[in-house]
Design a protein around this motif. Structure first.
Motif, PDB file in Angstrom:
ATOM      1  N   ILE A 277       2.561  -3.505  32.632  1.00  0.00           N
ATOM      2  CA  ILE A 277       3.436  -3.984  31.366  1.00  0.00           C
ATOM      3  C   ILE A 277       3.965  -4.732  31.621  1.00  0.00           C
ATOM      4  CG2 ILE A 277       5.500  -2.865  30.487  1.00  0.00           C
ATOM      5  CD1 ILE A 277       5.080   0.240  31.642  1.00  0.00           C
ATOM      6  N   THR A 278       4.584  -5.384  30.486  1.00  0.00           N
ATOM      7  CA  THR A 278       4.637  -6.604  30.650  1.00  0.00           C
ATOM      8  C   THR A 278       5.483  -7.069  28.692  1.00  0.00           C
ATOM      9  OG1 THR A 278       4.484  -9.351  30.972  1.00  0.00           O
ATOM     10  CG2 THR A 278       2.982  -8.502  29.352  1.00  0.00           C
ATOM     11  N   LYS A 279       6.471  -8.152  29.021  1.00  0.00           N
ATOM     12  CA  LYS A 279       7.009  -8.192  27.495  1.00  0.00           C
ATOM     13  C   LYS A 279       6.220  -9.371  27.054  1.00  0.00           C
ATOM     14  CE  LYS A 279      11.250  -8.067  26.307  1.00  0.00           C
ATOM     15  NZ  LYS A 279      12.548  -8.480  26.078  1.00  0.00           N
ATOM     16  N   HIS A 280       5.409  -9.556  25.673  1.00  0.00           N
ATOM     17  CA  HIS A 280       4.432 -10.704  25.523  1.00  0.00           C
ATOM     18  C   HIS A 280       5.624 -11.812  25.455  1.00  0.00           C
ATOM     19  CE1 HIS A 280       1.214 -12.587  23.922  1.00  0.00           C
ATOM     20  NE2 HIS A 280       1.554 -12.428  22.918  1.00  0.00           N
ATOM     21  N   GLY A 281       4.596 -13.113  25.684  1.00  0.00           N
ATOM     22  CA  GLY A 281       5.458 -14.549  26.100  1.00  0.00           C
ATOM     23  C   GLY A 281       6.764 -14.441  26.935  1.00  0.00           C
ATOM     24  N   ASN A 282       6.880 -14.032  27.169  1.00  0.00           N
ATOM     25  CA  ASN A 282       8.283 -14.053  28.140  1.00  0.00           C
ATOM     26  C   ASN A 282       8.133 -15.319  29.381  1.00  0.00           C
ATOM     27  OD1 ASN A 282       6.639 -12.360  30.685  1.00  0.00           O
ATOM     28  ND2 ASN A 282       8.153 -10.741  30.971  1.00  0.00           N
ATOM     29  N   GLY A 283       7.116 -15.377  29.737  1.00  0.00           N
ATOM     30  CA  GLY A 283       6.694 -16.773  30.577  1.00  0.00           C
ATOM     31  C   GLY A 283       6.571 -16.334  32.497  1.00  0.00           C
ATOM     32  N   ARG A 284       6.343 -14.449  32.351  1.00  0.00           N
ATOM     33  CA  ARG A 284       6.037 -13.971  33.349  1.00  0.00           C
ATOM     34  C   ARG A 284       4.954 -13.763  34.223  1.00  0.00           C
ATOM     35  NH1 ARG A 284      10.028 -13.708  37.084  1.00  0.00           N
ATOM     36  NH2 ARG A 284       9.426 -11.935  38.014  1.00  0.00           N
TER      37      ARG A 284
ATOM     38  N   ILE B 162       0.702 -15.687  33.629  1.00  0.00           N
ATOM     39  CA  ILE B 162      -0.180 -17.382  33.507  1.00  0.00           C
ATOM     40  C   ILE B 162       0.305 -17.055  32.314  1.00  0.00           C
ATOM     41  CG2 ILE B 162      -0.673 -16.866  35.800  1.00  0.00           C
ATOM     42  CD1 ILE B 162      -3.385 -16.337  34.989  1.00  0.00           C
ATOM     43  N   PRO B 163       0.072 -18.545  32.371  1.00  0.00           N
ATOM     44  CA  PRO B 163       0.174 -18.933  30.581  1.00  0.00           C
ATOM     45  C   PRO B 163      -1.628 -18.358  29.430  1.00  0.00           C
ATOM     46  CG  PRO B 163       0.679 -20.949  32.055  1.00  0.00           C
ATOM     47  CD  PRO B 163       0.161 -19.705  32.205  1.00  0.00           C
ATOM     48  N   GLY B 164      -2.653 -18.385  30.471  1.00  0.00           N
ATOM     49  CA  GLY B 164      -3.512 -18.406  29.391  1.00  0.00           C
ATOM     50  C   GLY B 164      -3.844 -16.512  29.318  1.00  0.00           C
TER      51      GLY B 164
ATOM     52  N   ARG C 105     -11.511  -8.057  26.379  1.00  0.00           N
ATOM     53  CA  ARG C 105     -11.686  -9.233  26.754  1.00  0.00           C
ATOM     54  C   ARG C 105     -12.245  -9.714  27.192  1.00  0.00           C
ATOM     55  NH1 ARG C 105      -7.557 -12.872  22.622  1.00  0.00           N
ATOM     56  NH2 ARG C 105      -9.262 -11.948  21.139  1.00  0.00           N
ATOM     57  N   ARG C 106     -13.198 -10.167  27.558  1.00  0.00           N
ATOM     58  CA  ARG C 106     -13.390 -11.343  29.197  1.00  0.00           C
ATOM     59  C   ARG C 106     -11.989 -12.858  28.961  1.00  0.00           C
ATOM     60  NH1 ARG C 106     -18.239 -10.104  31.653  1.00  0.00           N
ATOM     61  NH2 ARG C 106     -17.284  -8.431  32.303  1.00  0.00           N
ATOM     62  N   ILE C 107     -11.733 -13.068  29.353  1.00  0.00           N
ATOM     63  CA  ILE C 107     -11.021 -13.838  29.344  1.00  0.00           C
ATOM     64  C   ILE C 107     -10.914 -14.626  31.117  1.00  0.00           C
ATOM     65  CG2 ILE C 107      -8.444 -15.425  28.904  1.00  0.00           C
ATOM     66  CD1 ILE C 107      -7.683 -12.325  28.490  1.00  0.00           C
ATOM     67  N   ILE C 108     -11.894 -16.806  30.129  1.00  0.00           N
ATOM     68  CA  ILE C 108     -12.265 -17.495  31.577  1.00  0.00           C
ATOM     69  C   ILE C 108     -10.929 -18.822  31.489  1.00  0.00           C
ATOM     70  CG2 ILE C 108     -13.371 -19.074  32.503  1.00  0.00           C
ATOM     71  CD1 ILE C 108     -15.294 -16.569  29.622  1.00  0.00           C
ATOM     72  N   ILE C 109     -10.051 -18.293  32.653  1.00  0.00           N
ATOM     73  CA  ILE C 109      -8.705 -19.538  31.682  1.00  0.00           C
ATOM     74  C   ILE C 109      -8.797 -20.657  32.952  1.00  0.00           C
ATOM     75  CG2 ILE C 109      -6.309 -19.342  32.496  1.00  0.00           C
ATOM     76  CD1 ILE C 109      -6.588 -16.257  33.132  1.00  0.00           C
ATOM     77  N   PRO C 110      -8.786 -21.871  31.981  1.00  0.00           N
ATOM     78  CA  PRO C 110      -9.257 -22.851  33.221  1.00  0.00           C
ATOM     79  C   PRO C 110      -8.255 -23.104  34.198  1.00  0.00           C
ATOM     80  CG  PRO C 110      -8.296 -23.718  30.764  1.00  0.00           C
ATOM     81  CD  PRO C 110      -8.486 -21.651  30.848  1.00  0.00           C
TER      82      PRO C 110
ATOM     83  N   GLN D 139       2.730 -23.205  38.732  1.00  0.00           N
ATOM     84  CA  GLN D 139       4.054 -22.728  39.265  1.00  0.00           C
ATOM     85  C   GLN D 139       4.075 -22.371  40.660  1.00  0.00           C
ATOM     86  OE1 GLN D 139       6.962 -22.808  36.437  1.00  0.00           O
ATOM     87  NE2 GLN D 139       6.164 -24.346  35.692  1.00  0.00           N
ATOM     88  N   MET D 140       4.700 -22.187  41.601  1.00  0.00           N
ATOM     89  CA  MET D 140       4.912 -21.655  42.044  1.00  0.00           C
ATOM     90  C   MET D 140       5.947 -19.905  42.155  1.00  0.00           C
ATOM     91  SD  MET D 140       3.552 -22.204  44.823  1.00  0.00           S
ATOM     92  CE  MET D 140       4.311 -21.291  46.421  1.00  0.00           C
ATOM     93  N   GLY D 141       4.960 -19.069  42.618  1.00  0.00           N
ATOM     94  CA  GLY D 141       6.021 -18.434  42.188  1.00  0.00           C
ATOM     95  C   GLY D 141       5.848 -17.275  40.078  1.00  0.00           C
ATOM     96  N   LEU D 142       4.969 -18.322  39.304  1.00  0.00           N
ATOM     97  CA  LEU D 142       4.853 -17.616  38.174  1.00  0.00           C
ATOM     98  C   LEU D 142       3.021 -16.643  39.026  1.00  0.00           C
ATOM     99  CD1 LEU D 142       4.796 -18.099  34.914  1.00  0.00           C
ATOM    100  CD2 LEU D 142       3.036 -20.315  35.869  1.00  0.00           C
ATOM    101  N   GLY D 143       3.079 -15.333  38.031  1.00  0.00           N
ATOM    102  CA  GLY D 143       2.063 -14.672  37.642  1.00  0.00           C
ATOM    103  C   GLY D 143       2.261 -13.392  38.378  1.00  0.00           C
TER     104      GLY D 143
END
Length: 129
Positions: A88-95, A97-99, A113-118, A125-129
């Motif tokens: 569960i996540t809030k969409h767009g909260n930055g918690r 990964i951006p991809g 969906r299969r997502i290929i994230i560059p 950033q450290m601690g992101l994701g």
């Protein structure tokens, strides 16, 4: 590479099909259609989801199921490093990964969906994701 299915908790019925997509469609010789966004994110729509729902809006809570894989530069195969059936996540909260956030933004309820994230949209950033 991430396979995700999205289920927004606050999904509203749509009167339209949602935002138009600037994504580029890439077809391979075997009939697989891959989309590429301006940021470099790629995805394959495995299941389109329910067209009567809008895509998630920033700030909405979403439940997603995912399996995350990583392929290192000199490795032969990809390696699974994470999965969750009820994230569960809030969409767009930055918690997340951006991809993944970008890949979820145009999904419909029940989509797969299969997502290929560059790398630039991954763990930047450290601690992101």
């Amino acid at each position: 590479v991430t396979t995700a299915s999205a289920f927004p908790l606050l999904a509203a019925k749509a009167a339209d099909d949602g935002p138009s997509s600037p994504d580029t469609m890439i077809k391979d010789g075997e009939g697989v259609i891959m989309y590429k966004t301006p940021s470099g994110l790629k995805y394959i729509e495995l299941e389109a989801g329910d067209p009567s729902y809008k895509t998630p809006r920033y700030g909405q809570l979403c439940i997603l199921t995912y399996k995350a894989y990583m392929k290192l530069p000199n490795a032969k195969d990809k390696e699974q490093f994470d999965d969750d059936e009820h994230y569960i996540t809030k969409h767009g909260n930055g918690r997340i990964i951006p991809g993944l956030d970008e890949g979820l933004h145009t999904m419909k309820v029940g989509g797969l969906r299969r997502i290929i994230i560059p790398p630039k949209l991954g763990f930047v950033q450290m601690g992101l994701g």
